[in-house]
Scaffold this motif. Structure first.
Motif, PDB file in Angstrom:
ATOM      1  N   ASP A  24      26.150  38.865  28.031  1.00 43.88           N
ATOM      2  CA  ASP A  24      26.844  39.163  26.780  1.00 43.88           C
ATOM      3  C   ASP A  24      27.288  37.839  26.159  1.00 43.88           C
ATOM      4  OD1 ASP A  24      28.192  41.657  25.325  1.00 43.88           O
ATOM      5  OD2 ASP A  24      29.577  39.962  25.223  1.00 43.88           O
TER       6      ASP A  24
ATOM      7  N   ALA B 127      19.542  42.352  28.774  1.00 41.45           N
ATOM      8  CA  ALA B 127      19.320  42.777  30.154  1.00 41.45           C
ATOM      9  C   ALA B 127      17.979  42.245  30.627  1.00 41.45           C
ATOM     10  CB  ALA B 127      19.359  44.302  30.262  1.00 41.45           C
TER      11      ALA B 127
ATOM     12  N   ARG C 287      16.194  48.161  23.122  1.00 49.96           N
ATOM     13  CA  ARG C 287      16.774  48.962  24.201  1.00 49.96           C
ATOM     14  C   ARG C 287      15.812  50.050  24.678  1.00 49.96           C
ATOM     15  NH1 ARG C 287      22.133  49.553  25.957  1.00 49.96           N
ATOM     16  NH2 ARG C 287      22.298  51.255  27.448  1.00 49.96           N
TER      17      ARG C 287
ATOM     18  N   LEU D 262      22.517  49.658  35.810  1.00 51.47           N
ATOM     19  CA  LEU D 262      23.187  49.157  34.611  1.00 51.47           C
ATOM     20  C   LEU D 262      24.704  49.257  34.725  1.00 51.47           C
ATOM     21  CD1 LEU D 262      20.843  50.617  31.838  1.00 51.47           C
ATOM     22  CD2 LEU D 262      21.338  48.189  32.187  1.00 51.47           C
TER      23      LEU D 262
ATOM     24  N   GLU E  89      24.085  41.846  23.481  1.00 46.29           N
ATOM     25  CA  GLU E  89      23.950  42.126  24.908  1.00 46.29           C
ATOM     26  C   GLU E  89      22.480  42.158  25.292  1.00 46.29           C
ATOM     27  OE1 GLU E  89      25.953  45.107  28.229  1.00 46.29           O
ATOM     28  OE2 GLU E  89      25.955  45.656  26.111  1.00 46.29           O
TER      29      GLU E  89
ATOM     30  N   ILE F 112      22.689  41.341  33.396  1.00 49.33           N
ATOM     31  CA  ILE F 112      23.175  41.690  32.069  1.00 49.33           C
ATOM     32  C   ILE F 112      23.958  40.499  31.528  1.00 49.33           C
ATOM     33  CG2 ILE F 112      24.816  43.101  30.787  1.00 49.33           C
ATOM     34  CD1 ILE F 112      24.017  45.479  32.297  1.00 49.33           C
TER      35      ILE F 112
ATOM     36  N   LEU G  83      29.754  42.287  34.830  1.00 41.62           N
ATOM     37  CA  LEU G  83      29.913  41.555  33.570  1.00 41.62           C
ATOM     38  C   LEU G  83      31.373  41.569  33.119  1.00 41.62           C
ATOM     39  CD1 LEU G  83      28.738  40.161  31.030  1.00 41.62           C
ATOM     40  CD2 LEU G  83      28.306  42.457  30.105  1.00 41.62           C
TER      41      LEU G  83
ATOM     42  N   ASP H  65      27.083  46.095  34.646  1.00 39.32           N
ATOM     43  CA  ASP H  65      28.079  46.099  33.580  1.00 39.32           C
ATOM     44  C   ASP H  65      29.471  45.859  34.153  1.00 39.32           C
ATOM     45  OD1 ASP H  65      28.071  46.253  30.790  1.00 39.32           O
ATOM     46  OD2 ASP H  65      29.030  48.212  30.843  1.00 39.32           O
TER      47      ASP H  65
END
Length: 408
Positions: A273, A319, A246, A374, A317, A271, A381, A378
């Protein structure tokens, strides 16, 4: 009237001074050889070993040249000057190898062999100190020019890269131009004793010492830069996925976004997951979960563009920032990863398990930073998860509110 008197210079003082000068270059060579050897023990890079070998060769060459007993027909000059040629070859190989470029071993070997053959001719066939000087100086100078030629077309992003290039150029000039200029103006040598007491040999001793120190320090700084870059890469890497962690992702992506903003380009963020990942770990064990993460990193690296910035930003997760791309390109990448994840995991996980992932996409807007991007990705997502997972959703900015009508 007081008389001026100075003590006579004794022969012992002359010998002591000459011995000091004679030991200067061997001492420098052995010192740097030891330093490079210690670096090699720590890093085990081939180019560092070449540098250590180069300084061992130059130390041995100067010791033979200045301190070895005189052999018939001055044959001790042959191994000494072979050592000088080997020094040039190994140091050239060290610099070229540092950049991962192919080392021109054949060209350097042929140059050294031709130089040594001419040297032998001027040693045994037609004795000439000047001819021997030119044969070795030009040979090692040509080898130094091979470094200049190898480094000329490549990018030199750091100061140390440019410094190494100019050090190689200076070595070539010192070896080629200096002998021509000095011998042209000072003339030749009647014998080797006159050569050792000449201006030319003094310049060799001190200019070679200065160039050796400069070259060694430059390469040592390059080794230090490589070690720092390696440590930085390790600190910013996620070993399981092979992507950035990260911290590494945020630092690299922020810099890329600033460049895109400055160039007036857009960027897209993806992104991902892994669906029901905790359930997978609980049921199949963490080894299976780790295998899925490793496979996900592999497919991202395989399908993604070369300039992407990809990282594992959480337990399950991920990115991916794609500079210069829009939502369409991000969607294509997300769909390729989503469709290929199960096949990439085949053979590593139980056949009954079919891993899936959900994806959220967002495109940058001028002036928006990574945090805003982000948050948007997100949100997309979460839309993908609410819609049933194993799908791709893009962030849709809310429509602007209609203007309030003026009251009568």
């Amino acid at each position: 009237m007081a008389s001026l008197w100075s003590p006579p210079v004794t022969q012992e003082a002359d010998l002591t001074g000459q011995l000091f000068i004679s030991l200067l270059n061997p001492g420098i060579g052995l010192l740097f050889a030891g330093a490079f050897f210690l670096m090699w023990l720590n890093r085990r890079e081939r180019y560092i070993a070449y540098a250590a070998g180069a300084y061992v060769a130059t130390a041995c060459a100067f010791l033979i040249q200045d301190l070895a007993p005189v052999l018939p027909m001055e044959l001790q000059r042959l191994p000494a000057n072979a050592g000088f040629l080997l020094t040039g070859v190994l140091f050239a190989a060290a610099i070229i190898q540092r950049y991962g470029l192919p080392v021109p071993w054949r060209a350097m070997a042929l140059t050294a062999a031709a130089s040594l053959a001419v040297f032998v001719w001027f040693l045994l066939g037609r004795p000439s100190i000047e001819g021997r000087i030119y044969s070795i100086s030009l040979g090692t100078g040509i080898v130094a020019l091979m470094v200049v030629r190898a480094l000329w077309p490549i990018d030199k992003p750091h100061l140390i890269d440019r410094l190494l290039f100019w050090v190689a150029a200076l070595c070539a000039a010192n070896l080629i131009v200096r002998p021509i200029v000095i011998l042209t103006f000072s003339g030749g040598f009647a014998d080797y004793q006159g050569f050792q007491q000449s201006v030319y040999w003094t310049t060799v001793q001190f200019s070679q010492a200065m160039v050796s120190v400069m070259a060694a320090i430059s390469l040592m700084v390059a080794v230090a830069v490589d070690m720092l870059a390696e440590l930085r890469a390790e600190a910013q890497a996620d070993p399981l996925s092979g992507l950035l962690n990260r911290r590494g992702f945020e630092a690299t992506a922020n810099a890329a976004l600033r460049r895109c903003d400055g160039d007036g380009r857009v960027a897209a963020l993806l992104i991902a997951d892994l669906d029901h990942f905790k359930r997978v770990n609980d049921r199949y064990g963490h080894a299976v979960g780790d295998a899925i993460i490793t496979a996900f990193g592999e497919i991202v690296r395989r399908e993604g563009p070369a300039d992407m910035i990809a990282g594992r930003i959480g337990g399950e997760e991920f990115a991916v920032l794609i500079p210069g791309a829009g939502i369409t390109a991000a969607r294509q990448l997300a769909e390729a990863i989503r469709a290929g994840l199960s096949a990439t995991c085949a053979g590593r996980i139980p056949p009954a398990l079919t891993p899936t992932a959900s994806f959220g996409l967002a495109a940058s807007t001028p002036g928006a930073g990574l945090s805003a991007l982000l948050r948007q990705a997100d949100q997309a997502l979460y839309d993908a998860k609410r819609a049933g997972r194993d799908r791709v959703r893009a962030f849709a900015a809310p429509a602007p509110a209609p203007p309030l009508s003026a009251s009568a």
